[in-house]
Design a protein around this motif. Structure first.
Motif, PDB file in Angstrom:
ATOM      1  N   LYS A 368       6.123 -32.903   9.480  1.00 32.41           N
ATOM      2  CA  LYS A 368       5.363 -31.919   8.707  1.00 32.41           C
ATOM      3  C   LYS A 368       3.881 -32.052   9.013  1.00 32.41           C
ATOM      4  CE  LYS A 368       8.299 -29.569   6.195  1.00 32.41           C
ATOM      5  NZ  LYS A 368       8.411 -28.141   6.406  1.00 32.41           N
ATOM      6  N   ALA A 369       3.569 -32.882  10.019  1.00 32.02           N
ATOM      7  CA  ALA A 369       2.160 -33.110  10.370  1.00 32.02           C
ATOM      8  C   ALA A 369       1.739 -32.149  11.474  1.00 32.02           C
ATOM      9  CB  ALA A 369       1.967 -34.544  10.824  1.00 32.02           C
ATOM     10  N   THR A 370       0.577 -31.536  11.273  1.00 33.04           N
ATOM     11  CA  THR A 370       0.034 -30.595  12.256  1.00 33.04           C
ATOM     12  C   THR A 370      -1.445 -30.908  12.440  1.00 33.04           C
ATOM     13  OG1 THR A 370       1.582 -28.873  11.586  1.00 33.04           O
ATOM     14  CG2 THR A 370      -0.381 -28.135  12.703  1.00 33.04           C
ATOM     15  N   SER A 371      -1.928 -30.729  13.657  1.00 38.31           N
ATOM     16  CA  SER A 371      -3.345 -30.965  13.937  1.00 38.31           C
ATOM     17  C   SER A 371      -3.967 -29.740  14.573  1.00 38.31           C
ATOM     18  CB  SER A 371      -3.520 -32.160  14.880  1.00 38.31           C
ATOM     19  OG  SER A 371      -3.001 -33.330  14.303  1.00 38.31           O
ATOM     20  N   ILE A 372      -5.247 -29.541  14.292  1.00 41.43           N
ATOM     21  CA  ILE A 372      -5.994 -28.449  14.921  1.00 41.43           C
ATOM     22  C   ILE A 372      -7.148 -29.070  15.689  1.00 41.43           C
ATOM     23  CG2 ILE A 372      -7.430 -26.398  14.523  1.00 41.43           C
ATOM     24  CD1 ILE A 372      -5.775 -25.925  11.955  1.00 41.43           C
ATOM     25  N   LEU A 373      -7.205 -28.784  16.988  1.00 39.94           N
ATOM     26  CA  LEU A 373      -8.331 -29.233  17.805  1.00 39.94           C
ATOM     27  C   LEU A 373      -9.360 -28.117  17.797  1.00 39.94           C
ATOM     28  CD1 LEU A 373      -9.592 -31.295  19.718  1.00 39.94           C
ATOM     29  CD2 LEU A 373      -8.358 -30.227  21.599  1.00 39.94           C
TER      30      LEU A 373
END
Length: 546
Positions: A368-373
């Motif tokens: 459920k982990a998401t990252s935005i660069l």
């Protein structure tokens, strides 16, 4: 004998009471509201804040401005609390809440001068706030969690005016995709969103268009040794919160070495102990190690020989995100590691991003982990984008949870103002006056929107009232065309909670300030300060030099 004065406060203490205390607090709160008022709306101006170290923050986000301003007056601090609460609860509408609280106090001051008691005003404001929440519920629009287009419009509305308009479509898409990927639906169909599951990693350089979403976790660090593998597929991940180095004794100890042989034996023993620690790590079967503490140079060599990707000094928050994403447990003792404590990721890869190395952990099971660069031309641009994206993520999360939205552009405030004036006419007693003032206060939002856009606020308010009286409940101010238009068709929408929270927080703060009739400041204040820590001067006014 003449009556002797009785002193109950320590010498040097200052006290203001009655109307003076109320006036001082109201003036301070109004000064704070005025400080952020020019930032409201898409055409709002920005503030440059320079701290004592010379660091510069450029923003028009109400909560950020008030947080960065070094405010001392206790009455003014209450308005800062309104903005902070709004930011924590919803993420957007912080300027609206602060400006509304300031206007409620301005109108209350008129009533106080007319001889209306503060308690009566407080009761009237509470009645008005309760009625406003009921009225606004009748003009809400349902928003389906599957309707991504509406969610993008909500995100775009939050981003507008924050220095990122030219790329708001791209940022809105990123925000919606990120929030929907971490949203969880319970058995009863209720949706919950934990924004902490979304990690925003900022990197100056490149264009805003280069910003991307990564299905996993981005760590702003590189592996400890260049000979370690850059890419690890089917990664078995070990998370350590203990260092991979020799422990130092807790008590003071002294080792006496008298011969070179003893020195060599001591070094060999140290090396053997370190090798034993590293072997414990290798024997777990992990091929990727994230360590929150340090990794000894010799341990790095052994880990490299074993073909393990290792990273040290990883932030605690990143460790927790990795644990959630990969299913690994954070280990605090190397003696108790089991295979079930390891996490899994499809790929752990170190990449070069604008001249510095970053590690991407992707392909996690049931993650459920998401990252935005987040990319941008300069550091300040990236900071501005980060604040805009933060607001967008929060409002999309709130919209998913509540599934209720309202239009913007000052439309709800005008509708509430008109309906509250009708409600005031049904009341008996002096509360009627307070409800009328509350209704008038709400008009400060469209008034300020028009003012900041260089339009005539009186003409705009007259036109808005006229449209709403005709039944156009979605009529609001389009600051780009300078006309009153249907805000839903103009895609200006925001979550219902933005408005309800702003109304409730502003009302509570205004009532609290109104009910204070005595300010007692202890001795030992800095020179030049009046009661309550505010600067001395007419009404304890704050300096306008922010």
């Amino acid at each position: 004998m003449a009556a002797q004065p009785i002193f109950i406060l320590r010498e040097g203490s200052k006290r203001t009471h009655g109307s003076d205390a109320q006036h001082n607090n109201i003036m301070a709160a109004k000064a704070v509201a005025e400080a952020v008022r020019t930032t409201l709306g898409p055409k709002g101006m920005d503030k440059m804040l320079v701290d004592s170290l010379g660091d510069v923050v450029i923003t028009n986000d109400g909560a950020t401005i008030l947080k960065e301003m070094d405010i001392e007056h206790p009455g003014a601090k209450m308005i800062v609390e309104v903005a902070k609460t709004q930011d924590a609860e919803v993420g957007d509408g912080t300027t609206t809440a602060a400006v509304l609280a300031g206007e409620l106090l301005t109108k209350a001051e008129d009533l106080l001068e007319s001889g209306v008691h503060p308690t009566v005003i407080a009761n009237g404001y509470r009645l008005a706030a309760d009625q406003a929440i009921k009225i606004i519920d009748t003009i809400t629009i349902s928003a389906s969690p599957e309707d991504t287009e509406t969610l993008k419009k909500i995100a775009a509305t939050a981003i507008t005016g924050k220095g990122a308009e030219s790329h708001k479509d791209h940022l809105s898409s990123l925000a919606v995709k990120a929030v929907t990927s971490v949203a969880e639906r319970s058995e009863d169909g209720k949706i919950t969103v934990d924004i902490e599951d979304i990690k925003v990693e900022k990197r100056p350089g490149g264009s805003i268009k280069d910003s991307e979403i990564v299905d996993g976790v981005i760590i702003d660090k590189e592996r400890v040794h260049p000979a370690m593998p850059e890419v690890v597929e089917n990664a078995k991940i070990l998370l350590l919160s203990v260092p991979i180095e020799l422990k130092k004794t807790e008590t003071k100890a002294e080792i006496k070495i008298t011969t070179p042989d003893q020195m060599q034996l001591f070094l060999d023993q140290e090396e053997a102990m370190l090798k034993e620690i590293v072997n414990k790590v290798i024997n777990t079967g992990a091929n990727v190690v994230f360590c929150q503490k340090g990794i000894d140079d010799l341990a790095q060599y052994y880990l490299t020989k074993a073909g393990i990707f290792a990273m040290r000094r990883v932030k605690k928050s990143d460790m927790e995100k990795l644990a959630r994403a990969t299913g690994a447990r954070i280990i605090t003792s190397l003696d108790e590691i089991e295979e079930s404590d390891l996490g899994y990721a499809g790929l752990v890869e170190e990449k070069d991003v604008t001249g510095s190395r970053m590690t991407f952990v992707t392909g996690c099971k049931d993650s459920k982990a998401t990252s935005i660069l987040l990319r941008g031309g300069t550091e300040h641009v990236v900071e501005v984008l980060d604040r805009a994206l933060e607001d967008a993520l929060r409002v999309v999360g709130v919209a998913l949870e509540d599934q209720k939205i309202v239009v913007g552009g000052g439309s709800p405030e005008i509708e509430l103002s008109l309906r509250l004036k009708e409600y005031a006419a049904t009341l008996k007693g002096r509360e009627q006056l307070a409800v009328m003032k509350f209704a008038e206060s709400l008009e400060v939002i469209p008034h300020t929107l028009a003012e900041n856009a260089g339009l005539d606020p009186i003409d705009m308010l007259v036109e808005l009232r006229s449209q709403h009286e005709k039944g156009n409940k979605r009529a609001g101010l389009n600051v780009y065309t300078g006309k009153v238009e249907d805000m839903y068709e103009n895609d200006v929408v925001e979550p219902l909670r933005v408005k309800t929270q702003a109304i409730n927080a502003a009302t509570e703060a205004a009532i609290m300030i109104l009910r204070i009739d005595d300010v007692i400041a202890s001795a030992g204040e800095k020179a030049g300060q009046g009661p309550g820590g505010g600067p001395e001067g007419p009404g304890g006014e704050m300096s306008e030099e922010f």
